[in-house]
Design a protein around this motif. Structure first.
Motif, short mmCIF file in Angstrom:
data_model
loop_
_atom_site.label_atom_id
_atom_site.label_comp_id
_atom_site.label_asym_id
_atom_site.label_seq_id
_atom_site.Cartn_x
_atom_site.Cartn_y
_atom_site.Cartn_z
N SER A 193 -0.12 1.57 54.17
CA SER A 193 -1.49 1.67 53.69
C SER A 193 -1.54 2.64 52.52
N PRO A 194 -2.55 2.51 51.65
CA PRO A 194 -2.67 3.45 50.53
C PRO A 194 -2.70 4.91 50.98
N SER A 195 -3.38 5.18 52.10
CA SER A 195 -3.49 6.57 52.57
C SER A 195 -2.13 7.09 53.05
N CYS A 211 8.46 9.95 42.42
CA CYS A 211 9.19 8.67 42.45
C CYS A 211 9.11 7.94 41.11
N LEU A 212 7.94 7.93 40.49
CA LEU A 212 7.79 7.22 39.21
C LEU A 212 8.65 7.87 38.13
N HIS A 222 11.77 -2.80 37.61
CA HIS A 222 11.16 -3.51 38.74
C HIS A 222 10.52 -2.53 39.72
N ILE A 223 11.21 -1.43 39.97
CA ILE A 223 10.65 -0.43 40.88
C ILE A 223 9.43 0.24 40.25
N MET A 224 9.47 0.46 38.95
CA MET A 224 8.30 1.04 38.28
C MET A 224 7.08 0.14 38.47
N ASN A 229 1.93 -0.92 41.06
CA ASN A 229 1.11 -1.84 41.85
C ASN A 229 0.65 -1.21 43.16
N LYS A 230 1.41 -0.25 43.64
CA LYS A 230 1.07 0.43 44.89
C LYS A 230 0.22 1.68 44.67
#
Length: 342
Positions: A193-195, A211-212, A222-224, A229-230
């Motif tokens: 979940s977003p939270s 992480c970014l 692809h991971i970026m 998107n998340k």
């Protein structure tokens, strides 16, 4: 130097190696044949399969892949009912930890024994899945590093924590971003979940990298996209100099990352702690292509860093870059000369 080389090739003493993946790799040095050494700037090569891996084992005896099966064999492979007592054998599995902090689940993953790892995941409660060894690696860290996608999926489904940090401050998702384990990253984020995911995306390792940032540093496009998107913050600043992912992409001359970040709404004029924007970095590195992309996206060419320099000041006579800058810094009565009609 020769003596150093000899020491690298000498067999491990006391029948043991250090904890975690590093010890597994050291145990493989004398094995033949072996894969080329891994390049950590991209996806990791698969480790060579071996029949035996020495480790700090139960009862000070060497643990082999075969003995893993023997240890697990005969145990109840169903989750115990609430309030039911564990057998002595099961309790030993849950409580035995090597001197390097590894549980038997850590060791099964290090051996890349997927079958036993899945059996142990069925047997162990959630708290045991989150035990960290002396390198602060959880089973999820190791499974991600070794790109055991099905094991990562199983751990996540069983509730393994995504927030645990290893000795370098990396979560398992950091590890996936650094080593290009795209499928592992997908499994960790798919149902989150977003939270639940937000704190992981915001977490910075001990080098100040989220992480970014790691995905951008290692050109993991692809991971970026997955992280964006998340809900990853495109403008999060790393902790040492305040660079965003766009700054890092400009530094690396990574046109694909620059286009991706700009298309998703990254702040083109984000400033580092010293006031430098991505345009400052692109021009300072004489990268006309990225400077052009930034200008097309509305970069302010007149912003000054703490040295009182605009990007134009850093052009150093590069005609391709100078062509991007109209002489709109000359003003009469507050109006740019280029807009005055004579």
């Amino acid at each position: 130097m020769a003596s150093d080389d000899r020491r690298k090739d000498e067999p491990l003493e006391d029948g043991r190696a250090d904890s975690g993946v590093d010890s597994y790799r050291s145990a493989l040095r004398s094995e033949e044949p072996r894969e080329p050494s891994a390049d950590f700037s991209g996806p990791r090569d698969k480790f060579t399969a071996v029949e035996e891996r020495l480790d700090s084992a139960y009862g000070s005896s060497s643990l082999t892949a075969e003995s893993l099966s023997e240890i697990v064999g005969g145990c109840t492979l169903e989750e115990p009912a609430r309030g039911s007592e564990l057998s002595d054998r099961e309790e030993n599995l849950l409580t035995t930890i090597t001197e390097d902090g590894d549980t038997i689940l850590h060791l099964a993953i290090i051996h890349e024994d997927r079958f036993i790892a899945h059996q142990l995941m069925q047997l162990f409660p959630q708290d045991v899945l989150n035990i960290q060894n002396n390198l602060y690696q959880s089973p999820l860290h190791l499974a991600t590093y070794l790109n055991l996608v099905d094991v990562v999926k199983g751990l996540v489904e069983k509730g393994a924590s995504l927030e645990l940090q290893d000795q370098e401050g990396n979560t398992a998702l950091h590890v996936a971003c650094q080593h290009g384990q795209t499928e592992c990253a997908g499994e960790m984020t798919r149902e989150a979940s977003p939270s639940k995911l937000a704190p992981v995306l915001e977490t910075q390792n001990w080098r100040g990298l989220a992480c970014l940032h790691l995905a951008a540093l290692h050109r993991q496009h692809h991971i970026m996209k997955l992280l964006v998107n998340k809900g990853a913050d495109l403008n999060v600043q790393e902790g040492t100099s305040g660079k965003t992912a766009l700054h890092l992409a400009a530094e690396l001359h990574d046109v694909a990352s620059v286009k991706l970040l700009l298309s998703r709404g990254a702040n083109v004029d984000a400033a580092m702690f010293n006031g430098c924007t991505p345009l400052h970095l692109a021009v300072g590195r004489q990268d006309a292509a990225i400077a052009h992309l930034l200008c097309q996206s509305g970069a302010d060419t007149m912003l000054r860093n703490m040295e009182d320099e605009t990007a134009l000041d850093l052009a150093d006579g590069n005609d391709d870059i100078l062509a991007l800058f109209p002489f709109d810094d000359i003003q009469i009565s507050g109006r740019s000369v280029v807009s005055v009609k004579f």
